[in-house]
Scaffold this active site. Sequence first.
Site, PDB file in Angstrom:
ATOM      1  N   LEU A 271       0.477   5.308   1.235  1.00  0.00           N
ATOM      2  CA  LEU A 271       1.909   5.304   0.944  1.00  0.00           C
ATOM      3  C   LEU A 271       2.593   4.482   2.036  1.00  0.00           C
ATOM      4  CD1 LEU A 271       2.614   9.069   0.053  1.00  0.00           C
ATOM      5  CD2 LEU A 271       2.422   7.151  -1.548  1.00  0.00           C
ATOM      6  N   ASP A 272       3.664   3.787   1.668  1.00  0.00           N
ATOM      7  CA  ASP A 272       4.420   3.032   2.661  1.00  0.00           C
ATOM      8  C   ASP A 272       4.900   3.958   3.778  1.00  0.00           C
ATOM      9  OD1 ASP A 272       4.106   0.900   0.952  1.00  0.00           O
ATOM     10  OD2 ASP A 272       6.115   1.076   0.089  1.00  0.00           O
ATOM     11  N   LYS A 273       5.123   3.399   4.939  1.00  0.00           N
ATOM     12  CA  LYS A 273       5.562   4.186   6.086  1.00  0.00           C
ATOM     13  C   LYS A 273       6.779   5.048   5.748  1.00  0.00           C
ATOM     14  CE  LYS A 273       7.324   3.785  10.824  1.00  0.00           C
ATOM     15  NZ  LYS A 273       7.660   2.866  11.939  1.00  0.00           N
TER      16      LYS A 273
END
Length: 301
Positions: A121-123
């Site tokens: 997942l993106d940051k």
Amino acid sequence: MPIRLDKLVSERFGLSRRAAQDAVRNGRIDLEGERCDEPGREVETDTPIAFFPNRPKARIVAGRLRVLHEDQHVLIVDKPAGVLTLPTPDRERDTLIERAGRYLTIRHGNPKPFVGVVHRLDKDTSGALALARTHEAVRAFQALFKAHDIERQYLAVVEGLPARASGTIDLPLITDRGDLRRGVGRRPGEGRAAITHYRVIEQFGPVASLVACWLETGRTHQIRIHMAEIGHPVVGDAVYRPRNRPRCKAQFQRQALHAQTLGFRHPLTGQDIMVEATVPHDMDALIVDLRNRYGIRGAGG
């Protein structure tokens, strides 16, 4: 027939499944006279268990990690926004993979537990994320994701009101659209196939909408790129929101995107797994604020 310990605790003592998991993790359940803090342990339905609701927590698990499911092959956690899944070349120390390693060390006493990444997942995206606990599980779950045999639902707050209450975005993605950012392929045959299904859940005046998104493919930044491409960028997305777009009245400090559910047939045990990650406080506050300021109506309304 074997049953998960947390399910047995739930049935035996009339607890919700989440309360049963918490009771086990906090060391308040004895299994055959011995404390057991593994909610996913398989036990027989007639196994002697005891519940001590007033027993102090056995320990506080380090790493600020919320576990949604755990078995000997996979650990599914609720990733907080602002935490990287893996370190970058800058070698950040507080990453999800590091937190998971600490969690497994404390829980199982293994000083060097294996933690494998099967998806990311993106940051600044929060929510459910699966990590492998063995090399075998890495291969099995990577194959599962490659075959798209995963049910994933995301919640996003997007700018404006989509013209259709539901739809499918079928646009291939490329790794560089010309400015070193990912984007949509414009020429025939360009890019990798990417399909996102969406449904509008709530509308907040003319300003924003809460949408549910399902991934048929799992490309990097897929939802963010697709929603921006149809004219409804995710609120707070500073990367894919067109720079010439008028300022939106809905403001957020990160992209308002949350991986809410993750479901699959376990490739190694055959068990059907479905977990849900609660919407985090900051995104929930955004939704409540939009409701209060602009009212709320359903997608058909």
